[in-house]
Design a protein around this motif. Structure first.
Motif, PDB file in Angstrom:
ATOM      1  N   HIS A 459       0.825  -1.212   0.000  1.00  0.00           N
ATOM      2  CA  HIS A 459       0.000   0.000   0.000  1.00  0.00           C
ATOM      3  C   HIS A 459       0.864   1.270   0.000  1.00  0.00           C
ATOM      4  CE1 HIS A 459      -3.423  -2.411   2.223  1.00  0.00           C
ATOM      5  NE2 HIS A 459      -3.073  -2.954   1.066  1.00  0.00           N
ATOM      6  N   GLY A 460       0.293   2.330  -0.509  1.00  0.00           N
ATOM      7  CA  GLY A 460       0.937   3.630  -0.488  1.00  0.00           C
ATOM      8  C   GLY A 460       2.205   3.701  -1.315  1.00  0.00           C
ATOM      9  N   ALA A 461       2.907   4.815  -1.173  1.00  0.00           N
ATOM     10  CA  ALA A 461       4.161   5.004  -1.905  1.00  0.00           C
ATOM     11  C   ALA A 461       5.191   3.961  -1.510  1.00  0.00           C
ATOM     12  CB  ALA A 461       4.702   6.414  -1.648  1.00  0.00           C
ATOM     13  N   ASP A 462       5.215   3.606  -0.225  1.00  0.00           N
ATOM     14  CA  ASP A 462       6.157   2.566   0.226  1.00  0.00           C
ATOM     15  C   ASP A 462       5.836   1.235  -0.440  1.00  0.00           C
ATOM     16  OD1 ASP A 462       7.747   3.701   2.841  1.00  0.00           O
ATOM     17  OD2 ASP A 462       5.753   4.576   2.654  1.00  0.00           O
ATOM     18  N   GLY A 463       4.535   0.960  -0.633  1.00  0.00           N
ATOM     19  CA  GLY A 463       4.140  -0.267  -1.292  1.00  0.00           C
ATOM     20  C   GLY A 463       4.551  -0.299  -2.752  1.00  0.00           C
ATOM     21  N   LEU A 464       4.447   0.814  -3.444  1.00  0.00           N
ATOM     22  CA  LEU A 464       4.913   0.873  -4.828  1.00  0.00           C
ATOM     23  C   LEU A 464       6.422   0.648  -4.901  1.00  0.00           C
ATOM     24  CD1 LEU A 464       2.804   3.881  -6.161  1.00  0.00           C
ATOM     25  CD2 LEU A 464       2.705   1.531  -7.020  1.00  0.00           C
TER      26      LEU A 464
END
Length: 508
Positions: A459-464
């Motif tokens: 999830h989120g930018a960290d997930g990308l």
């Protein structure tokens, strides 16, 4: 590898898996025992072939670029919305959860898919960074490149939402995906593959392999560029060990024993409602569900009564309108029964229900109080519709007890005046203040744990970024008058650089 509470890698211990070539297995409706569908048991050769095919497809998918991938992911999102009830019926059949719970799961899937597609370019694109004083002649950039083929091993409790936290973000980053769903919910994985293929028919960018533990182990050994696993801590360790053979990086999201802290100034009615939902929704089969509550003694009596008032009205069942469904995995029923029994043997009190609440495949909500901290019901993941409420003198003591365990996935705090301060002291990956499980529904927030709850983030930018590798590039723009990185440098070059550093970096 053997099945544990949430693993999607292993076969249930009570089943004997037939893994001979051409063998099949059945997904079963846990409410009725009826066969939902029959699926192939994919062996190591099939898995390896799928990964090789996915690698060819990934080159095409990556070369499309962010904009073209977004168009296709957006088309998939619209298709999922148009067929949401179809997917909900399948999730309900394979897990037993009520239809509205299945619909809620899919709503979250759609929102996260939208966020991943919309933000991949902004998060992962090439961008310039300062080269600094010493390297002023360099243009410096960093970008995040797709790994290649990502293997996703998913659980059965949220068979669409949880794996899509990896699948959607991995696809948005430019990877192809080989997905191994739980052997309890293979149809959901296959449905996701089919719908994606409808909007991306050109290449098999998303593939599914089905089977038991051997299939999951084969995926770990099949040459993927990363593995994203959701399941039990013990199985996560085995996945890591297998992936270490080839230095394949892993993302591991494991179990939890999440706590809810109720401060003396909390909105008790809201806190009780959140505690019951967090503990009992999805029949308690939620990794970020509330399994423990620490309530300040001055408000404990009122809080417990509010919890009982809500929980005693809830009934499990197989009908679509039931408050909660069955325990999906047969073997987990005995774990729940033993945790309840151990809590009472240890001196805890069953305020609502007890061992008689266990009526396979259903378990009525159970509320336990004053359970010793070393009891299994407090220390180990129960994964059922039970909740332990223990009194503490202060909210700080509650946080301390919450942090004493090995898990560190999510947490909840109810406090009018100190919610953020208490939340920041919790040793968890996520915390909800004056709500419950809300962080999972915010696509921009990273999701993951610490300790025995695993590492890495979806999830989120960290997930990308979890599904991309950073690549740093420097490009010479002009020659510097002083070049220390050559054997042709003068004897004075380094002395000049030392003086320069003292001048510009030796001061405040």
């Amino acid at each position: 590898m053997t099945q544990t509470a949430r693993g999607g890698v292993e076969a249930p211990v009570e089943k004997t898996a037939d893994t001979s070539p051409g063998s099949t297995f059945e997904s079963i409706d846990p409410r009725t025992g009826e066969v939902v569908a029959t699926h192939p048991v994919h062996d190591g050769k099939h898995v390896a072939d799928a990964v090789r095919t996915a690698r060819d497809a990934q080159h095409w998918w990556d070369e499309l670029g962010f904009h073209q991938r977004k168009l296709r992911l957006d088309a998939w999102r619209r298709l999922l919305v148009s067929r949401l009830d179809e997917a909900a019926e399948l999730i309900s059949a394979e897990t037993g959860k009520p239809m509205d719970d299945a619909r809620l799961e899919l709503v979250l899937v759609v929102d996260h898919l939208h966020w991943a597609a919309a933000n991949a370019y902004k998060v992962l694109r090439r961008r310039g960074v300062s080269a600094g004083a010493l390297m002023a002649n360099q243009a410096a950039t960093v970008e995040y490149r797709a790994f290649g083929v990502v293997g996703v091993i998913g659980p059965w409790n949220y068979p669409a939402f949880t794996p899509m936290g990896s699948i959607a973000y991995a696809l948005a980053a430019g990877n192809s995906v080989v997905f191994k769903p739980s052997e309890l919910t293979p149809g959901v994985g296959e449905w996701l593959r089919r719908t994606f293929a409808e909007v991306v028919p050109e290449q098999p960018v998303l593939q599914v392999v089905t089977g038991f533990g051997e299939t999951g182990a084969a995926l770990c050994r099949a040459g993927t560029d990363k593995i994203a696993f959701t399941g039990s801590t013990e199985t996560g360790k085995r996945v890591m060990a297998t992936c270490s053979e080839s230095l394949t990086p892993v993302l591991v999201e494991c179990g939890g024993k999440d706590a809810l802290i109720v401060d003396s100034d909390a909105d008790l009615r809201a806190a009780a409602e959140a505690a019951v939902w967090g503990a009992v929704s999805n029949a308690g089969q939620t990794c970020i569900g509330v399994e423990r509550v620490y309530v300040v003694d001055s408000v404990a009596e009122r809080f417990v009564q509010l919890v009982l008032d809500r929980a005693e009205k809830l009934r499990p069942g197989g009908q679509p309108t039931a408050d909660l469904g069955p325990i999906t995995m047969d073997s987990q029923v005995e774990v729940i029964r033993e945790h309840i029994a151990d809590a009472v043997r240890s001196g805890g009190k069953a305020e609502l229900g007890g061992e008689t609440s266990v009526r396979p495949p259903y378990v009525d909500p159970v509320v336990l109080t004053d359970v010793p901290e070393d009891s299994a019901a407090v220390a180990e993941e129960t994964f059922g519709p039970t909740i332990v409420i223990n009194r503490v003198s202060t909210a700080e003591e509650g946080v301390e007890r919450a942090n004493n365990g090995n898990y560190g996935l999510g947490g909840t705090v109810f406090s009018r005046s100190r919610g953020m301060a208490l939340a920041r002291r919790m040793r968890t990956g996520m915390v909800a203040v004056n709500s419950v499980i809300s962080f999972a529904a915010v696509p921009a927030l990273p999701f993951g744990g610490v300790g025995d709850s695993g590492f890495g983030r979806i999830h989120g930018a960290d997930g990308l970024r979890e599904f991309a590798r950073p690549q740093a590039i420097t490009r010479t723009r002009f020659r510097m008058p002083i070049d220390p990185m050559t054997f042709g440098r003068s004897t004075r070059t380094v002395r000049y650089l030392v003086r320069l550093m003292k001048l510009i970096r030796g001061r405040r």
